[in-house]
Design an enzyme around this catalytic site. Structure first.
Site, PDB file in Angstrom:
ATOM      1  N   HIS A  78       0.816  -1.222   0.000  1.00 21.08           N
ATOM      2  CA  HIS A  78       0.000   0.000   0.000  1.00 21.08           C
ATOM      3  C   HIS A  78       0.848   1.271   0.000  1.00 21.08           C
ATOM      4  CE1 HIS A  78      -3.792  -2.246   1.702  1.00 21.08           C
ATOM      5  NE2 HIS A  78      -3.609  -2.446   0.413  1.00 21.08           N
ATOM      6  N   GLY A  92      -2.306  -9.109  12.511  1.00 18.32           N
ATOM      7  CA  GLY A  92      -2.776  -7.763  12.831  1.00 18.32           C
ATOM      8  C   GLY A  92      -3.518  -7.044  11.722  1.00 18.32           C
ATOM      9  N   THR A  93      -4.369  -7.770  11.012  1.00 15.54           N
ATOM     10  CA  THR A  93      -5.178  -7.103   9.979  1.00 15.54           C
ATOM     11  C   THR A  93      -6.625  -7.561  10.097  1.00 15.54           C
ATOM     12  OG1 THR A  93      -5.487  -6.765   7.596  1.00 15.54           O
ATOM     13  CG2 THR A  93      -4.382  -8.813   8.248  1.00 15.54           C
TER      14      THR A  93
END
Ligand code: BJW
Length: 233
Positions: free
Chosen positions: A109, A175-176
């Site tokens: 990203h 952690g998503t």
């Protein structure tokens, strides 16, 4: 964890939460009352470029106040010691993985510390502020924007990621929330290709049912334990 040689790891905002960076969809996920979905779009940049530049200037400045945590350090150790294939794909635009020492890393990203010139299409290290549209170091035009993948834009490195997922024996998501595609679909690609799938997260993600195993807890505890386990086998 036996018979594993190719590993793909996907990380999200949760891995940086204990370093002090807010997640997107948590209780402190708003910025000046805006949801990320309202700020991180090409349309938002056209409508109010200064609002969007201030959002990223503030987050870039915040990077100087935080440090990698035990989860980033554990993945850097895995990168250094794992003899097989490894790709760490991060959705995060912070630089905490590389500051911890990770090398086999892909920022799908984009990166806060990179700027993209809309005039000449080059990427260059970002100045601290893009608010006043400083000139591009390459062409001199004043069309620098944050080098960030916004909604509706193609994430970076998709070909490399797809290839790594095809060959993966183990896919680990850390952690998503699993709210944003295409990253949220990686688990299904990996699973379809026969990889074992493991989720390490504070809460079950939206795609939790697709994982063979889910371990719930803070990344700073779960990730070092996972790395210890995998390097020990
Ligand atoms: C802890 C913890 C602790 C807390 N320890 N855990 C279907 C298919 C394909 C695309 C779409 C689709 N449906 C819709 C789309 C389009 C869209 C999309 O996904 N929209 C959704 C809202 C539905 N996607 C796109 O537009 C993407 N581009 C695209 O699709 O191009 C076409 C294409 C198609 C097919 C293949 C390839 C391409 C681009 C997406 C760009 C996302 N950009 C953002 C903002 C920019 C970066 C920035 O400003 O920082 O990226 S959005 C924002 O969300 C950011 C993040 O990287 C991303 C993911 O968030 P993340 O990391 O999951 O954070 P949170 O807050 O959601 O979750 C944190 C988690 O951590 C939680 O679960 C907590 O429990 C946990 N946690 N503390 C462990 N201590």
């Amino acid at each position: 964890m036996r018979d594993i040689s190719n590993i793909v790891i996907l990380t999200g905002a949760g891995i940086s939460a204990e370093s002090g960076l807010a997640t997107f969809r948590g209780p402190e996920g708003l910025w000046e009352g805006h949801r990320v979905e309202d700020v991180a779009t090409p349309g938002a940049f056209v409508a109010d470029p200064h609002l969007v530049q201030r959002f990223y200037d503030a987050r870039r400045a915040n990077l100087a106040t935080v440090e990698p945590n035990a989860a980033h350090e554990a993945l850097a150790r895995l990168d250094a010691e794992w003899k097989g294939e490894l790709l760490i794909v991060t959705q995060n635009v912070d630089d905490l993985h590389e500051r911890a020492g990770a090398k086999r890393l892909l920022h799908m990203h984009g990166e806060l510390k990179s700027a993209w010139c809309l005039a000449c299409d080059t990427r260059s290290p970002s100045p601290d502020t893009l608010l006043d549209f400083p000139p591009c170091p390459d062409c001199g035009q004043k069309y620098l924007r944050p080098d960030i993948v916004w909604f509706g834009e193609m994430p970076y490195g998709m070909d490399d990621i797809e290839l790594a997922l095809m060959d993966a024996d183990l896919f680990v998501s850390i952690g998503t929330s699993g709210a944003v595609y295409p990253a949220a679909g990686f688990v299904q690609t990996a699973k379809y290709r026969g990889a074992r799938t493991l989720e390490l997260n504070l809460d079950p993600s939206q795609g939790s049912i697709y994982f063979d195993e889910s371990r719930m807890g803070p990344a700073s505890e779960l990730v070092p334990a996972f790395v210890e386990e995998i390097l020990g086998t």
